[in-house]
Design an enzyme around this catalytic site. Structure first.
Site, PDB file in Angstrom:
ATOM      1  N   CYS A  98       0.825  -1.205   0.000  1.00  0.00           N
ATOM      2  CA  CYS A  98       0.000   0.000   0.000  1.00  0.00           C
ATOM      3  C   CYS A  98       0.864   1.261   0.000  1.00  0.00           C
ATOM      4  O   CYS A  98       1.878   1.329   0.684  1.00  0.00           O
ATOM      5  CB  CYS A  98      -0.911   0.035   1.233  1.00  0.00           C
ATOM      6  SG  CYS A  98      -2.181  -1.221   1.250  1.00  0.00           S
TER       7      CYS A  98
ATOM      8  N   ASP B 282      14.253  -0.612   7.996  1.00  0.00           N
ATOM      9  CA  ASP B 282      15.408  -0.372   8.868  1.00  0.00           C
ATOM     10  C   ASP B 282      15.293  -1.103  10.200  1.00  0.00           C
ATOM     11  O   ASP B 282      16.279  -1.661  10.702  1.00  0.00           O
ATOM     12  CB  ASP B 282      15.572   1.128   9.149  1.00  0.00           C
ATOM     13  CG  ASP B 282      15.807   1.938   7.890  1.00  0.00           C
ATOM     14  OD1 ASP B 282      15.568   1.394   6.800  1.00  0.00           O
ATOM     15  OD2 ASP B 282      16.212   3.101   8.005  1.00  0.00           O
TER      16      ASP B 282
ATOM     17  N   VAL C 115       7.957   1.515  18.379  1.00  0.00           N
ATOM     18  CA  VAL C 115       7.050   0.369  18.330  1.00  0.00           C
ATOM     19  C   VAL C 115       6.756   0.026  16.871  1.00  0.00           C
ATOM     20  O   VAL C 115       6.300   0.875  16.104  1.00  0.00           O
ATOM     21  CB  VAL C 115       5.740   0.669  19.081  1.00  0.00           C
ATOM     22  CG1 VAL C 115       4.782  -0.514  18.967  1.00  0.00           C
ATOM     23  CG2 VAL C 115       6.031   0.972  20.547  1.00  0.00           C
TER      24      VAL C 115
ATOM     25  N   ILE D  58       0.136   7.158  13.139  1.00  0.00           N
ATOM     26  CA  ILE D  58       0.948   6.000  12.748  1.00  0.00           C
ATOM     27  C   ILE D  58       1.606   6.206  11.385  1.00  0.00           C
ATOM     28  O   ILE D  58       2.813   6.058  11.231  1.00  0.00           O
ATOM     29  CB  ILE D  58       0.094   4.716  12.733  1.00  0.00           C
ATOM     30  CG1 ILE D  58      -0.591   4.509  14.088  1.00  0.00           C
ATOM     31  CG2 ILE D  58       0.964   3.507  12.372  1.00  0.00           C
ATOM     32  CD1 ILE D  58       0.357   4.301  15.242  1.00  0.00           C
TER      33      ILE D  58
END
Length: 422
Positions: A116, A124, A162, A328
């Site tokens: 997407c 990384d 995270v 996000i």
């Protein structure tokens, strides 16, 4: 090229829908089967394009793969350690092949993946995690190449941020490492828990999954086993929103309420009557007023980014206005201009969208830009006045199993048509 042709209606979307297995658990589990020296059986795997691509990739690597209800994988004969560009160019999940390959065979390479177009999702963190386990990583000719002399070595790893994907990569690779790995600042998503449960089913020693600290005690080999993929919480939420915005009543079966508590809380705040059982969730919007809610996406257990587009639509159709804040991914409001073509009201400022008080939607030709955005466009078409054509539906086929059949069962008028037939 196929498209969805939808005849909109003011008829509520109501009925029962059976939720499929979670794509975001099925994919890492299928890749993790490369760790197993004996056959594995994975049940409740959704029938999706990305799943088909993953199964084809496993075959290309030398595994025996078949599907007869469950997916059966025998990776004992794997003899190729490269995931080539032609297979992985459409799927970011292919990076999950790297950890199992280097952990079990000492080498692996994966073409830099696609997927997407919703902003930067660099590899990384995956690379850094494998390096901390002792792998040597090179980026050459568009490939990520990993090698290790002997076994990977357990390590104390603190994730820089995270990351669901990187947590899965490190967790899977560490199962065959020498010694114990402690992974801090780990992602807590249910799909990570499910992947860990699969790993344990084939002989791994993983604990702490679902918390921000996961411990993996390395073992020398992994055998075979059976696992059933957890229900898809995003598909569940998508159908609940479809019922909510249409004023309908729905029962989602084969799902678990604890997987999407933040979503259910926001649906109740929006005015829905939500009830739950051991393996079902019901939502009733009959005769109720839909109210706008404020949403801020964040890692689990907070509100999931994969439900942001659906709640953007919900706010557009609700009374009042709601603020959507996306933390996000950047560039994840691409569905909003398409919804505005249908008459929706919204303003975008950076990573924030203010939506609400839309006086009905009108059918239009719209274009899916990513997986979850496409779901919001399809739902919008179901409740709009007139005909909606949704283009580029290959995006939706990557994450929803037979969405048109399930919506039809709820009362929608939707069909998959070839471009030549329009």
């Amino acid at each position: 090229m196929y498209k969805f042709r939808i005849q909109g209606s003011d008829k509520p979307l109501s009925g029962e829908v059976t939720i499929s297995g979670a794509k975001n658990a099925a994919l890492p589990i299928l890749f993790a089967s490369l760790l197993a020296e004996e056959p594995v059986e994975v049940a409740n795997v959704p029938k999706l394009r990305d799943v088909d691509t993953t199964m084809e990739l496993l075959k290309r690597l030398g595994a025996e793969v078949s599907r007869n209800g469950s997916v059966h994988i025998d990776a004992s004969g794997v003899n190729d350690f490269c995931a080539p560009y032609d297979l992985v160019k459409t799927m970011r999940a292919s990076i999950w092949a790297l950890g199992p390959l280097v952990a079990r065979f000492g080498k692996g390479q994966v073409s830099l993946p696609g997927g997407c177009a919703i902003g930067a999702r660099p590899v990384d963190l995956h690379i850094h995690g494998l390096e901390q386990l002792g792998a040597t990583i090179k980026l050459e000719e568009g490939y990520v190449k990993a090698e290790v002399d002997g076994r990977l070595k357990g390590a104390h790893i603190v994730m820089d941020k995270v990351s669901v994907g990187a947590t899965i990569t490190v967790m899977c690779a560490a199962t065959l490492a020498e010694g114990t790995t402690v992974l801090e600042n780990a992602a807590r998503e249910p799909e990570i828990v499910d992947t860990a449960n699969f790993l344990n089913a084939i002989g791994a020693k993983v604990s702490g999954m679902g918390t921000d600290t996961i411990t993996i005690e390395g073992v020398e080999r992994l055998g075979g086993g059976y696992h059933e993929v957890v229900a898809d919480r995003i598909e569940t939420g998508t159908f609940l929103v479809a019922a909510a915005v249409s004023g309908g009543k729905i029962v989602c079966k084969n799902t678990k309420a604890h997987l999407l508590e933040a979503v259910l809380a926001k649906l109740e705040e929006a005015g829905a009557d939500v009830q739950t059982g051991d393996d079902w969730i019901s939502l009733d919007m009959t005769g109720r007023e839909l109210k706008a809610v404020n949403i801020r996406t964040a890692p689990h257990p907070a509100f999931p980014t994969d439900m942001q587009a659906q709640f953007t639509l919900l706010n557009m159709m609700a009374k009042g206005s709601g603020i959507i804040t996306e933390t996000i991914f950047e560039n994840r409001f691409m569905h909003i201009p398409e919804l505005q073509r249908m008459g929706a009201h919204a303003e975008i400022e950076g990573n924030t969208a203010i939506c609400g008080d839309t006086d009905g939607l009108s059918g239009a030709q719209v274009m899916a830009t990513d997986l979850r955005a496409s779901a919001s466009l399809v739902i919008a078409g179901c409740i709009a006045k007139g005909e909606t054509i949704v283009d580029r539906i290959y995006h939706i086929d990557r994450g929803y199993d037979k969405i048109e059949d399930k919506l039809t069962a709820l009362g929608a008028n939707i069909e998959r048509v070839h471009s030549d037939d329009l």
